[in-house]
Design a protein around this motif. Sequence first.
Motif, short mmCIF file in Angstrom:
data_model
loop_
_atom_site.label_atom_id
_atom_site.label_comp_id
_atom_site.label_asym_id
_atom_site.label_seq_id
_atom_site.Cartn_x
_atom_site.Cartn_y
_atom_site.Cartn_z
N LEU A 349 7.46 -1.58 -1.84
CA LEU A 349 6.43 -1.23 -2.82
C LEU A 349 6.24 -2.35 -3.84
O LEU A 349 5.12 -2.69 -4.23
N LYS A 350 7.37 -2.93 -4.24
CA LYS A 350 7.31 -4.04 -5.21
C LYS A 350 6.55 -5.22 -4.61
O LYS A 350 5.76 -5.87 -5.28
N GLU A 351 6.82 -5.48 -3.33
CA GLU A 351 6.11 -6.59 -2.69
C GLU A 351 4.61 -6.33 -2.69
O GLU A 351 3.80 -7.22 -2.92
N SER A 385 5.41 -6.12 9.81
CA SER A 385 6.86 -6.36 9.74
C SER A 385 7.54 -5.16 9.07
O SER A 385 7.88 -4.18 9.73
N LYS A 386 7.63 -5.23 7.76
CA LYS A 386 8.49 -4.24 7.07
C LYS A 386 7.98 -2.79 7.13
O LYS A 386 8.77 -1.87 7.03
N ILE A 387 6.69 -2.60 7.23
CA ILE A 387 6.20 -1.22 7.22
C ILE A 387 6.31 -0.58 8.61
O ILE A 387 6.78 0.53 8.76
N SER A 388 5.91 -1.33 9.63
CA SER A 388 5.96 -0.71 10.97
C SER A 388 7.39 -0.62 11.50
O SER A 388 7.70 0.23 12.32
N SER A 389 8.29 -1.49 10.97
CA SER A 389 9.66 -1.39 11.49
C SER A 389 10.38 -0.17 10.89
O SER A 389 11.28 0.38 11.50
N ALA A 399 -0.05 1.18 1.50
CA ALA A 399 -0.70 0.04 2.16
C ALA A 399 -2.16 0.37 2.46
O ALA A 399 -3.05 -0.46 2.24
N LEU A 400 -2.41 1.59 2.92
CA LEU A 400 -3.81 1.96 3.19
C LEU A 400 -4.65 1.92 1.92
O LEU A 400 -5.78 1.43 1.93
#
Length: 478
Positions: A349-351, A385-389, A399-400
């Motif tokens: 979330l921070k990213e 990367s980080k969300i789908s993993s 993200a949406l």
Amino acid sequence: MVPIVLRVYNTLTRTLEGFEPFEPGKVSMYVCGPTVYDFSHVGHARTYVAFDVVKRYLRLKGHDVVHVQNITDIDDKIINRARDEGRDWREIVDEYTSDYLDALNKLRVFVDMHPRVTEHISDIIEFVQKLIASGHAYVAPSGSVYFDVDTYDDYGRLSGRLDKKMWTQEEFATEKKNPYDFALWKARKPGEPYWDSPWGPGRPGWHIECSVMSSRYLGQRFEIHGGGSDLIFPHHENERAQSESLFGVRPWVKYWMHTGMLQVGGEKMSKSLKNIVPLRDLFREYDPLVVRLWLASAHYRTILQFSDEVLRQAQSNLQRLKSSVALLKKLSREVEIPGRVSDYEIEVLKEMSTLRRDFYENMDDDFNASGAFASVMKLSGLVFSKISSKPSYLLVYRALSLFEEFNRVLGVLDEDLGLGAVEMLPFDEVVDLIVEVRAKLREEKNYELADYIRNRLSSLGIQLMDYGDKTKWLLASK
Ligand SMILES: Nc1ncnc2c1ncn2[C@@H]1O[C@H](COP(=O)(O)OP(=O)(O)OP(=O)(O)O)[C@@H](O)[C@H]1O
Ligand SMILES: [Zn+2]
């Protein structure tokens, strides 16, 4: 936090200035549109999309923006074209006006008003009359009317042409007081379209139309005047001279913004140079949204080179953005509403917050769409990367919603990214149910668990208020 300060490069002062509308929250923008005697081309799209991005960003920041973009439907070039093709000039105008409007539509450039010169002839005559009455214009023996540049003391500043030798323009040198005076009204020549006027039959010169139509729809002063940098001299210099002379306001326009030219083979793409790539041809090869993405992700002041390579790059970027959104939508149907926010989620979330901040900081820096676009692509990277993993409800919807926010400027994705689905959940009923369960826990004197629920809801922005054995809840504003 989203920085508030937007800085805009003003061609007149050649500096970056803090953006402050005359009236807070209201922005009027006038952009010079096409002379409709040929097909709209990629160079035009460069300028139209650039100002569309400016408008969308200002709207995203809460400004009420009115965007006027004129259509020059009478001009020497139109008349010559009609003569060359043996057609009526109105036919030429109709054909290329609809080509232009169609291109705008496909590029998702939505302009509020499209005033046409031939619908404003009486306004133009009135404006010219006032310029004559106030001593800024004179009637020549031919019945043409010229602006007397010597009566305006700031001529040349916009274009940086401070020496009179650099001002010479337009034809009819013999009947003008000075070679740098320019036509406001052109006396009729045989076989040409004309309108009656106090000076005899004729038609308007080019520059007067923009002074007239901008003041009619936006008032005697407004915030943004835009166009390609090819228009700075003489067109905008002349518009400025006419308007500031008549209205007695300075500055007439608060921010002069000019786009860098789109070039092909190192030369400006233009109808006169006969090197145009018509948009309607290009759209057969590339989705108009690919063209839009390419242009909307460039800084508006840079000079752009047209090539297949840049379009292919835009095509692959658009594909990647679409795939990211499609993946997020798929994940949104699979993830479950979490009980607890993990450290991993907080980190991602921070990213995302950093990407959002960078996006705004870049756009605030003279609408640096190119810098801002890097955030959009990085968000895409996070998705793959980080969300789908480790997909989670929180990350997928965040993200949406970020894509949706970015897209309000970019305008290349669907407007509804599926976030509506969240609102479709029976949100109120779910909260009511949790509150009901908490009431039962309180009845059973399980205050520890009841307080836990209250605190968790509170951290999600839902405030509970106990009145005896009754509880009310409300959404705390964030
Ligand atoms: N190559 C280009 N790059 C960026 N903007 C352009 C380009 N050509 C035209 N424009 C902009 O598009 C708008 C419409 O321009 P216009 O109809 O005068 O086009 P043009 O092709 O330059 O025509 P002409 O060659 O007759 O001057 C203006 O704001 C102009 O500055
Ligand atoms: Zn103009």
